[in-house]
Design an enzyme around this catalytic site. Structure first.
Site, PDB file in Angstrom:
ATOM      1  N   GLY A  22       0.821  -1.267  -0.038  1.00 48.74           N
ATOM      2  CA  GLY A  22       0.061  -0.092  -0.022  1.00 48.74           C
ATOM      3  C   GLY A  22       0.870   1.145  -0.115  1.00 48.74           C
ATOM      4  O   GLY A  22       0.274   2.389  -0.379  1.00 48.74           O
TER       5      GLY A  22
ATOM      6  N   ASP B  99      -3.110  -7.643   9.533  1.00 51.59           N
ATOM      7  CA  ASP B  99      -2.873  -8.204   8.189  1.00 51.59           C
ATOM      8  C   ASP B  99      -2.091  -9.462   8.131  1.00 51.59           C
ATOM      9  O   ASP B  99      -1.370  -9.691   7.384  1.00 51.59           O
ATOM     10  CB  ASP B  99      -2.367  -7.171   7.143  1.00 51.59           C
ATOM     11  CG  ASP B  99      -2.835  -7.708   5.627  1.00 51.59           C
ATOM     12  OD1 ASP B  99      -3.522  -8.354   5.537  1.00 51.59           O
ATOM     13  OD2 ASP B  99      -1.869  -7.051   4.880  1.00 51.59           O
TER      14      ASP B  99
END
Ligand SMILES: *[C@@H]1O[C@H](CO)[C@@H](O)[C@H](O)[C@H]1NC(C)=O
Ligand SMILES: *[C@@H]1O[C@H](CO)[C@@H](O)[C@H](O)[C@H]1NC(C)=O
Ligand SMILES: *[C@@H]1O[C@H](CO)[C@@H](O)[C@H](O)[C@H]1NC(C)=O
Ligand SMILES: *[C@@H]1O[C@H](CO)[C@@H](O)[C@H](O)[C@H]1NC(C)=O
Ligand SMILES: *[C@@H]1O[C@H](CO)[C@@H](O)[C@H](O)[C@H]1NC(C)=O
Ligand SMILES: *[C@@H]1O[C@H](CO)[C@@H](O)[C@H](O)[C@H]1NC(C)=O
Ligand SMILES: *[C@@H]1O[C@H](CO)[C@@H](O)[C@H](O)[C@H]1NC(C)=O
Ligand SMILES: *[C@@H]1O[C@H](CO)[C@@H](O)[C@H](O)[C@H]1NC(C)=O
Length: 861
Positions: free
Chosen positions: A538, A652
């Site tokens: 990201g 995550d």
């Protein structure tokens, strides 16, 4: 014409009578409710265990020809049922819904309408405008579900009405009326019976100053209403299944609406119902949490504890306050004034005096008319310490708040389609700023769907998504998470960088962390050569590089146009520089020069756990190796959860974030090194979020609160993935097998674990070891976070499984287990630690490569 209408009426009545006889029986199962899954062809059970029946048999007249199934399920949906299927009608169509046995105390009908404006084959939700009526009440008019959803940044809309009970009828009629050349659609209808919750007439706010409501409006017993907001002030989200009185209401946290903060408290005493507050009024949890102003009287005197809501003008509203003062123990301790839209609603409110006791719940209703003056579309509720009473504390208090819109004289409840609220947008911005370092939970804490009026989720980059939808491309109204990861970082990228200048590190971090110059980084990565790219996150691309002559490192570069700002960068350095653990990938240093930012990590020679499990045709890992890797990763996570100054939630956890060094030691990392991504352009978010979705804790979606147990859930998926050597989601498999977590639980519970066990392992696993392992994984996937083990427990159980594999029947084991239990009960107090969510932007680094995942059949939700 007139005759036709009459025949129609008779037809309806006859039909209704038949229906009633037919359905009283079937209604019994769902107790006081009827749940109609529009467009579905069979009974479907939702996440709360309610059975939704197909709608066809309830349609009395109209268009019965079309149904559709949404092509996507947004992960923010609380459950696929009833949102997935839709009934589509092109002409006036009526549902007749039998109420079954009308209870003696039934005074209200709760009607909930569910709309999911998503992608459907062959029809475009943008073209849908329609009205909905019930009896002679207009509930919606010229309604566009998609415009409403857009304005509220939601993927779905639930409208809730509290209709005055039809006295002599045992049914209600809901009619959809498409606008000209348009069509209507609906996904679900829920009907519940309730006692009269408005048992006392409300007090008119500002009655002295001509508020525009005539006094007849003050009788509300026979009025129909729409629920606009329902908040558990100072407390957390209460799901429908945890509501009291079988009314299945959702109570949202109030923080998106409160201005000027205040402090929240929780009762440390027992609180029970009483004559004024019966169980159907509100769950006790509402009364057990509160928001007040704070300990400093001088500050409190200077401000009002304020909540601001959007309201549709030209309607009267009932504002219900729920109170329970569990701190005050005499009168005139906490006395305050209440204002609604600058009108005095109540002078000198003293909850202790009203309830004549400590910890006694009460409620009080006020009414306000919101004028149709320009720009007057808000409802502002202010609590101000009453200076004139000279109370002991100069404080104010609120525990719960509900706002209902009252039908007008034309029996209308419909307002115009909302436009995107500037207030909400601003609020979201503020939230983002204040929460930048603290916790991700804040972003979602607001709750997702507050009855289709105003919900704070997150800013949607809506226009783009709309375009995507129009073009028929993949996902629209991307899952909340996708938006969070972009919007939380969006603002602060370049502009913030310029204005804020450079990173300020704490001494501690700086001394642990090495500084690299840009030229060193460029040299290490051959000027950021594409050939060195080993992954995409990201944050930007990840490169393999060499420093100091021959040390291989991984370099994560902030894409100059990326959305991760200085704050996030700084947070990551601060946190990672302090985290040193054998099972965490460690940060070597960072670079910040001009617009370039980069982080330098240890390089993990053997890549990701996942690529050793499948795909890359590497040598099969033995059961022992898999166990050791899982144990290593569990140690890393355990350390994150308990070992650092703050609890850190990874958020995550997945097999691509477990990396292996040259000695096959597992290290938890935050970035997807294995992703050979080339798709960091528009639209990547959709693959992204879907990709990680197989690991996401369903409770996290539902309750919107992040806890370390979400990591435990994801780790449970990792455990099954390690056992079965298949991806968490695999769209190529039959439907019931797509989601590994669902399928593995099914297998584990039905004793057919061998169906998912990696064929390479068959016959090579000790049965007891396997049982221990699978039990542990199953517990990790428990529906509720509280039922999941801690990472410490998981770790211990995995070690146990390893011992069973290595030394079957070792008697020592059971003794250890007992000791462990003892230890567990004595040492439980780490919950108080602040939550600090790590890597907020990395939730969704990557897809699972199989291009287009349908979302899993997440039964567990
Ligand atoms: C409801 O009314 C019926 C008949 O009037 C009565 O027999 C029954 O006890 C009542 N039930 C309750 C719960 O009051
Ligand atoms: C219906 O709503 C749309 C969008 O809000 C608006 O453009 C249109 O003029 C409305 N139509 C009527 C008949 O009110
Ligand atoms: C209901 O409340 C209990 C206790 O507070 C909690 O453990 C559980 O997770 C809640 N259920 C849902 C669906 O939120
Ligand atoms: C409950 O809280 C009050 C004040 O907040 C405190 O005085 C009291 O000791 C607490 N009681 C218990 C049992 O913790
Ligand atoms: C209430 O007062 C504030 C400031 O005193 C003003 O800004 C606001 O517009 C007023 N609101 C209403 C609804 O009159
Ligand atoms: C509190 O609210 C009242 C009513 O809106 C207003 O008159 C007063 O100025 C407010 N006080 C502060 C400190 O904002
Ligand atoms: C990197 O780029 C600079 C100029 O932009 C060039 O002088 C240098 O040789 C390049 N280095 C490598 C390793 O390609
Ligand atoms: C690489 O580093 C190691 C120790 O760090 C050293 O022993 C070795 O000679 C170095 N090799 C080269 C080619 O510089």
């Amino acid at each position: 014409m007139f005759l036709m209408a009459i025949t129609f009426k008779i037809y309806k009545v006859v039909f209704a009578i038949c229906l009633i006889f037919a359905f009283i029986a079937s209604n019994e199962a769902n107790k006081n409710g009827l749940y109609v899954g529009c467009g579905s062809s069979e009974d479907e059970i939702d996440a709360d265990g309610r059975t939704w029946e197909p709608d066809l048999k309830y349609i009395s007249y109209g268009d019965k020809s079309m149904v559709a199934t949404a092509e996507k399920q947004d992960p923010s949906l609380p459950s696929p049922t009833p949102f997935t299927n839709a009934r589509i009608v092109t002409s006036e169509t009526s549902y007749i819904l039998p109420l079954g046995q009308i209870g003696n105390s039934t005074k209200r009908i709760l009607l909930r309408l569910y709309f999911y404006p998503s992608l459907y084959p062959n029809f475009d939700v943008f073209d849908s405008f329609f009205s909905v009526t019930s009896g002679d009440f207009t509930l919606l008019s010229n309604f566009s579900a998609v415009i409403t959803a857009e304005a509220l940044s939601q993927s779905y809309i639930i409208k809730e009405y509290m209709l005055a009970s039809p006295l002599d009828q045992s049914l209600i009629v809901v009619t959809l009326m498409p606008a000209e050349k348009s069509f209507a659609f609906i996904n679900g209808i829920e009907v519940l019976q309730a006692p009269e919750v408005f048992d006392k007439d409300p007090i008119l706010a500002g009655s002295d100053s001509g508020s525009g409501v005539d006094s007849s409006a003050l009788t509300v017993a026979n009025k129909s209403m729409q629920t606009m907001y329902r908040l558990n002030v100072g407390g957390s989200f209460i799901s429908p299944s945890n509501d009291s009185g079988n009314l299945l209401r959702s109570w949202y946290n109030d923080s998106p609406y409160v201005v000027g903060q205040g402090i929240t408290s929780h009762a440390n005493m027992t609180i029970g119902y009483n004559r004024d507050v019966a169980s159907f009024i509100a769950p006790l949890d509402v009364y057990k949490s509160s928001r007040s102003m704070g300990p400093d009287p001088n500050i409190n005197k200077q401000f009002n504890l304020t909540w601001i809501f959007e309201a549709e003008p030209s309607f009267a509203y009932i504002v219900r306050f729920h109170w329970c003062d569990f701190v005050a123990d005499k009168i005139n301790q906490r006395v305050f004034n209440i204002y609604i839209n600058n009108h005095t609603a109540q002078d000198v409110a003293d909850v202790y005096a009203w309830t004549n006791g400590k910890g006694v719940p009460m409620k009080k209703d006020y009414m306000i008319f919101v004028n149709d003056k320009n720009g007057n579309n808000e409802l502002r509720i202010e609590l101000q310490p009453s200076i004139s009473s000279n109370p002991q504390w100069f404080d104010s208090l609120l525990n719960g708040l509900e706002i209902f819109k009252i039908s007008d004289s034309k029996r209308n409840l419909a307002g115009p389609n909302p436009s995107k609220s500037i207030m909400m947008a601003k609020k979201i911005d503020d939230e983002k700023r204040s929460a930048a370092i603290k916790s991700t939970a804040a972003y979602i804490g607001g709750g997702v769907a507050v009855f289709g009026l105003a919900a704070v989720a997150v800013l949607v980059v809506y226009n783009r998504e709309k375009k995507v939808l129009r073009e028929g491309k993949s996902s629209w109204l991307l899952p909340i998470y996708g938006r969070i990861s972009r919007s939380s970082t969006g603002k602060s990228s370049l502009s913030a960088k310029k204005s804020q200048g450079s990173i300020h590190l704490s001494l501690d971090a700086a001394s642990n962390c090495r500084y690299f110059s840009l030229s060193e980084i460029k040299q290490a990565t051959k000027n950021f050569s594409e050939s060195r790219v080993i992954g995409v996150g990201g944050f930007g691309k990840v490169y393999k590089g060499k420093i100091d002559g021959n040390t291989t490192v991984a370099i994560k570069r902030s894409n100059p146009s990326s959305e991760q700002g200085v704050n996030e960068f700084q947070t990551e350095i601060e946190m990672l520089s302090k985290l040193r653990h054998k099972h965490l990938v460690s940060l070597i240093g960072f670079c910040e020069e001009g617009n370039e930012m980069a982080l330098v990590y240890d390089y993990m020679g053997l890549g990701t756990f996942r690529e050793h499990l499948y795909k890359e045709n590497k040598q099969t890992l033995s059961w022992k190796q898999r166990l050791e890797i899982c144990i290593g990763a569990a140690r890393g996570l355990h350390y994150l959860h308990t070992g650092a100054q703050y609890m850190i939630i990874h958020r995550d956890v997945k097999t691509t974030n477990i990396l292996l060094d040259d000695n096959m030691v597992a290290k938890v990392s935050d970035f997807g090194l294995s992703k050979t991504g080339s798709d960091m352009n528009e639209g990547h978010v959709s693959t992204v979020v879907k990709g990680s979705f197989g690991y996401l804790d369903p409770e996290y979606f539902r309750r919107q609160q992040l806890t370390e147990k979400s990591d435990v859930y994801s780790f449970g998926v990792v455990l099954f993935e390690s056992l079965s050597a298949r991806p968490a989601l695999n769209s190529k498999l039959p439907k019931e097998q797509v989601s590994l977590s669902d399928y593995a639980l099914h297998c584990q519970r039905n004793g057919c674990l061998e169906d998912i066990t990696d064929p390479e392992l068959k016959g090579k696993i000790n049965t007891e070891s396997l049982n221990k392992y699978a039990e542990t994984a199953e517990k990790c996937l428990a529906k509720h976070g509280v039922d999941r083990p801690s990472m410490g427990d998981v770790l211990w159980n995995l070690e146990c499984a390893l011992q069973l594999q290595e030394h079957p029947n070792s008697p020592k084991l059971y003794q250890q287990e007992k000791e462990h239990e003892d230890e567990k009960t004595s040492g439980e107090s780490s919950d108080q630690k602040d939550l600090l969510a790590m890597h907020r932007n990395t939730l969704s680094l990557e897809s699972l490569d199989d291009d287009d995942f349908p979302l899993p059949a997440y039964k567990g939700l």
